[in-house]
Design an enzyme around this catalytic site. Structure first.
Site, PDB file in Angstrom:
ATOM      1  N   TYR A  52      48.771  38.846  45.556  1.00 44.20           N
ATOM      2  CA  TYR A  52      48.396  39.171  43.752  1.00 44.20           C
ATOM      3  C   TYR A  52      47.000  38.981  43.352  1.00 44.20           C
ATOM      4  O   TYR A  52      47.411  37.886  43.308  1.00 44.20           O
ATOM      5  CB  TYR A  52      49.314  39.464  43.309  1.00 44.20           C
ATOM      6  CG  TYR A  52      49.548  39.359  41.871  1.00 44.20           C
ATOM      7  CD1 TYR A  52      49.233  40.596  41.661  1.00 44.20           C
ATOM      8  CD2 TYR A  52      50.447  38.941  40.537  1.00 44.20           C
ATOM      9  CE1 TYR A  52      48.516  41.243  39.976  1.00 44.20           C
ATOM     10  CE2 TYR A  52      49.484  39.019  39.694  1.00 44.20           C
ATOM     11  CZ  TYR A  52      49.318  40.217  39.123  1.00 44.20           C
ATOM     12  OH  TYR A  52      48.754  40.946  38.386  1.00 44.20           O
ATOM     13  N   SER A  53      46.720  39.393  43.605  1.00 42.07           N
ATOM     14  CA  SER A  53      45.232  39.002  42.816  1.00 42.07           C
ATOM     15  C   SER A  53      44.707  38.870  43.187  1.00 42.07           C
ATOM     16  O   SER A  53      43.559  37.796  44.339  1.00 42.07           O
ATOM     17  CB  SER A  53      45.171  38.785  41.612  1.00 42.07           C
ATOM     18  OG  SER A  53      44.451  38.630  39.880  1.00 42.07           O
ATOM     19  N   GLU A  54      43.942  36.602  43.041  1.00 43.66           N
ATOM     20  CA  GLU A  54      43.690  36.182  43.498  1.00 43.66           C
ATOM     21  C   GLU A  54      44.070  35.382  44.973  1.00 43.66           C
ATOM     22  O   GLU A  54      43.801  35.350  46.071  1.00 43.66           O
ATOM     23  CB  GLU A  54      43.453  34.826  43.056  1.00 43.66           C
ATOM     24  CG  GLU A  54      42.644  33.364  43.454  1.00 43.66           C
ATOM     25  CD  GLU A  54      42.965  31.638  43.351  1.00 43.66           C
ATOM     26  OE1 GLU A  54      41.869  31.222  42.126  1.00 43.66           O
ATOM     27  OE2 GLU A  54      43.991  31.481  43.005  1.00 43.66           O
TER      28      GLU A  54
END
Length: 250
Positions: A130-132
């Site tokens: 998720y995300s980074e």
């Protein structure tokens, strides 16, 4: 299928387990998947003004600047003023231009940290980020491909699930991989869960563009930079991921 799960920046394994719970429970309900959540190896402090968004500490991240003299050199400090250019790749180039510190040390450390977990607790069939965490997951996939080319060691991971995220880093040069500049491509099955209202959606699309188009699927949950939780959306997404797992295992 056993998934290695990587949280976003300023998150943690425990927080990500809560965030991903509706999706994870959907796949756990019929034994389709199991999940191993890990903390990122770097302790972190959220950018000023974002403390409430990320909840209570501890905070971790996978990638941090090699030089920490100023927050201005940290790419995550620029998320308040995310650019909007003609293409996803142009947007990421604009974001990364001028004054962003390199992150070679922490990227190397993150990849080795994850390889160690995979060697000790694997094999892992899939990876979720998720995300980074999606950026690091995609970088890990390229690192597995490079290691196979260099040493002949077979990659473990057969499929990737990316919630938001930005493009991977080249495991040789540590530059951001952009599809209009690089021939590097993630060659396994991938599913890209995006939110059309996400202010950083260009990053998600630039990540999608680095993946083999014949085996890359986009799923739009219609919200922002979040993980989907609505029952109907989760059921539909679960079916998409189950189909991907079958194809990836064929």
């Amino acid at each position: 299928m056993k998934f290695l799960c990587l949280p976003g920046a300023y998150g943690s394994a425990d927080k990500f387990q809560v965030q991903l719970a509706p999706f994870a429970n959907e796949l756990l309900s019929d034994g389709s998947a199991s999940f191993r959540f890990v903390d990122a190896p770097c302790e972190a402090v959220p950018p000023e003004g974002f403390e409430d968004f990320f909840g209570k500490p501890p905070y971790y991240r996978f990638i941090e600047p090699d030089e920490k003299e100023s927050q201005d050199t940290d790419v995550l400090s620029r998320i308040r003023d995310f650019p909007d250019c003609d293409t996803p790749e142009d947007t990421m180039r604009e974001l990364m231009k001028e004054g962003i510190a390199s992150s070679v040390v922490s990227t190397n450390r993150a990849i080795q940290y994850l390889f160690d977990i995979m060697d000790k607790e694997g094999p892992f069939d899939g990876i979720i980020g998720y995300s980074e965490g999606a950026t690091v997951a995609s970088t890990l996939l390229l690192a597995e491909q490079k290691r196979f080319q260099d040493t002949g060691k077979e990659p473990q991971i057969k499929c990737g699930v990316f919630f938001a995220g930005w493009p991977p880093l080249d495991p040789s040069t540590f530059a951001m991989v952009l599809s209009d500049e690089s021939d590097l491509m993630i060659n396994i099955h991938t599913c890209h869960i995006i939110g059309s209202l996400d202010p950083y959606v260009s990053g998600s699309m630039a990540l999608y563009n680095t993946c083999e188009p014949d085996t890359a699927y986009i799923f739009d949950h219609g919200k922002g930079h979040t993980l989907p939780r609505e029952k109907g959306v989760i059921k539909e997404l679960g079916d998409v991921i189950r189909n991907m797992m079958v194809e990836a295992s064929a």
